[in-house]
Design an enzyme around this catalytic site. Structure first.
Site, PDB file in Angstrom:
ATOM      1  N   LEU A  42       0.673  -1.227   0.086  1.00  0.00           N
ATOM      2  CA  LEU A  42      -0.089  -0.049   0.063  1.00  0.00           C
ATOM      3  C   LEU A  42       0.849   1.351  -0.124  1.00  0.00           C
ATOM      4  O   LEU A  42       0.225   2.230  -0.434  1.00  0.00           O
ATOM      5  CB  LEU A  42      -1.051   0.038   1.066  1.00  0.00           C
ATOM      6  CG  LEU A  42      -2.106   1.049   1.107  1.00  0.00           C
ATOM      7  CD1 LEU A  42      -3.044   0.391  -0.098  1.00  0.00           C
ATOM      8  CD2 LEU A  42      -3.018   0.760   2.451  1.00  0.00           C
ATOM      9  N   GLU A  43       2.275   1.229   0.441  1.00  0.00           N
ATOM     10  CA  GLU A  43       2.933   2.166   0.649  1.00  0.00           C
ATOM     11  C   GLU A  43       3.840   2.450  -0.734  1.00  0.00           C
ATOM     12  O   GLU A  43       4.458   3.533  -1.158  1.00  0.00           O
ATOM     13  CB  GLU A  43       3.895   2.213   1.878  1.00  0.00           C
ATOM     14  CG  GLU A  43       3.251   2.303   3.070  1.00  0.00           C
ATOM     15  CD  GLU A  43       2.669   0.936   3.460  1.00  0.00           C
ATOM     16  OE1 GLU A  43       1.351   1.071   4.064  1.00  0.00           O
ATOM     17  OE2 GLU A  43       3.125  -0.200   3.085  1.00  0.00           O
ATOM     18  N   THR A  71     -10.256 -12.156   3.467  1.00  0.00           N
ATOM     19  CA  THR A  71     -10.903 -10.862   4.031  1.00  0.00           C
ATOM     20  C   THR A  71     -11.252  -9.756   2.950  1.00  0.00           C
ATOM     21  O   THR A  71     -10.451  -9.482   2.133  1.00  0.00           O
ATOM     22  CB  THR A  71     -10.367 -10.508   5.304  1.00  0.00           C
ATOM     23  OG1 THR A  71      -8.958  -9.939   4.739  1.00  0.00           O
ATOM     24  CG2 THR A  71      -9.804 -11.614   6.214  1.00  0.00           C
ATOM     25  N   HIS A  73     -10.263  -6.713   3.695  1.00  0.00           N
ATOM     26  CA  HIS A  73      -8.994  -6.165   3.738  1.00  0.00           C
ATOM     27  C   HIS A  73      -7.930  -6.267   2.837  1.00  0.00           C
ATOM     28  O   HIS A  73      -7.582  -5.370   2.112  1.00  0.00           O
ATOM     29  CB  HIS A  73      -8.364  -6.396   5.293  1.00  0.00           C
ATOM     30  CG  HIS A  73      -7.283  -5.464   5.623  1.00  0.00           C
ATOM     31  ND1 HIS A  73      -6.025  -5.878   5.544  1.00  0.00           N
ATOM     32  CD2 HIS A  73      -6.979  -4.300   5.859  1.00  0.00           C
ATOM     33  CE1 HIS A  73      -5.170  -5.128   5.899  1.00  0.00           C
ATOM     34  NE2 HIS A  73      -5.754  -4.207   6.126  1.00  0.00           N
ATOM     35  N   ASN A  98       5.161  -3.018 -13.021  1.00  0.00           N
ATOM     36  CA  ASN A  98       4.526  -3.622 -11.957  1.00  0.00           C
ATOM     37  C   ASN A  98       4.766  -5.051 -11.584  1.00  0.00           C
ATOM     38  O   ASN A  98       4.617  -5.916 -12.275  1.00  0.00           O
ATOM     39  CB  ASN A  98       2.972  -3.396 -12.419  1.00  0.00           C
ATOM     40  CG  ASN A  98       2.283  -3.738 -10.878  1.00  0.00           C
ATOM     41  OD1 ASN A  98       2.876  -4.186  -9.947  1.00  0.00           O
ATOM     42  ND2 ASN A  98       0.881  -3.625 -11.173  1.00  0.00           N
TER      43      ASN A  98
END
Length: 142
Positions: A42-43, A71, A73, A98
């Site tokens: 995410l960072e 999940t 998340h 990527n």
């Protein structure tokens, strides 16, 4: 050609394999590179945005892994990581390879990262180099 490799270290063995593939591909391509580590995937987009503001890099290689947890998340992190990278490329014209692996298990992610199996890190680095060359070519045509 200067490339920033941003590697998420959440799964260290996978990160190491991805980075090994990426650095070898960049060396073969004649690129210079700087490595930056972040805690998780995410960072990665934020770290690339910081690198772009420094105006030192021609391209970026995003490396990390997501292992399915079942999940919401997991889905949120995956979607936001990929969306962030896509936005940086499309909106800011950044050349990004990527190499973020999404897999059902850590073992599958590691197999994807290893050069003998799939070499996702090397593929991401090579994609970055192709995008940098394209950007230079298109810039010369303007």
């Amino acid at each position: 050609m200067n490339i920033l490799i941003v590697e998420a270290r959440y799964h260290p063995a996978i990160s190491d394999a991805l980075t090994d593939g990426a650095t070898k591909a960049l060396q073969q391509g004649g690129a210079h590179f700087t490595r930056a580590s972040v805690p998780g995937v995410l960072e990665i987009p934020a770290a690339i945005a910081l690198g772009a503001r420094a105006d030192r890099f021609d391209g970026y290689v995003a490396l990390g892994s997501l292992v399915r947890t079942g999940t919401p998340h997991f889905d949120l992190i995956t979607q936001n990581c990929f969306f962030g990278l896509t936005r940086l490329g499309a909106d800011q014209g950044l050349c990004i390879g990527n190499g973020v692996v999404v897999a059902a298990t850590e073992d599958v992610a590691l197999q994807m990262a290893l050069k003998e199996e799939r070499d996702v890190g090397g593929d991401a680095a090579r994609a970055c180099l192709v995008m940098v060359a394209l950007a230079k070519r298109l810039g010369e045509q303007a």
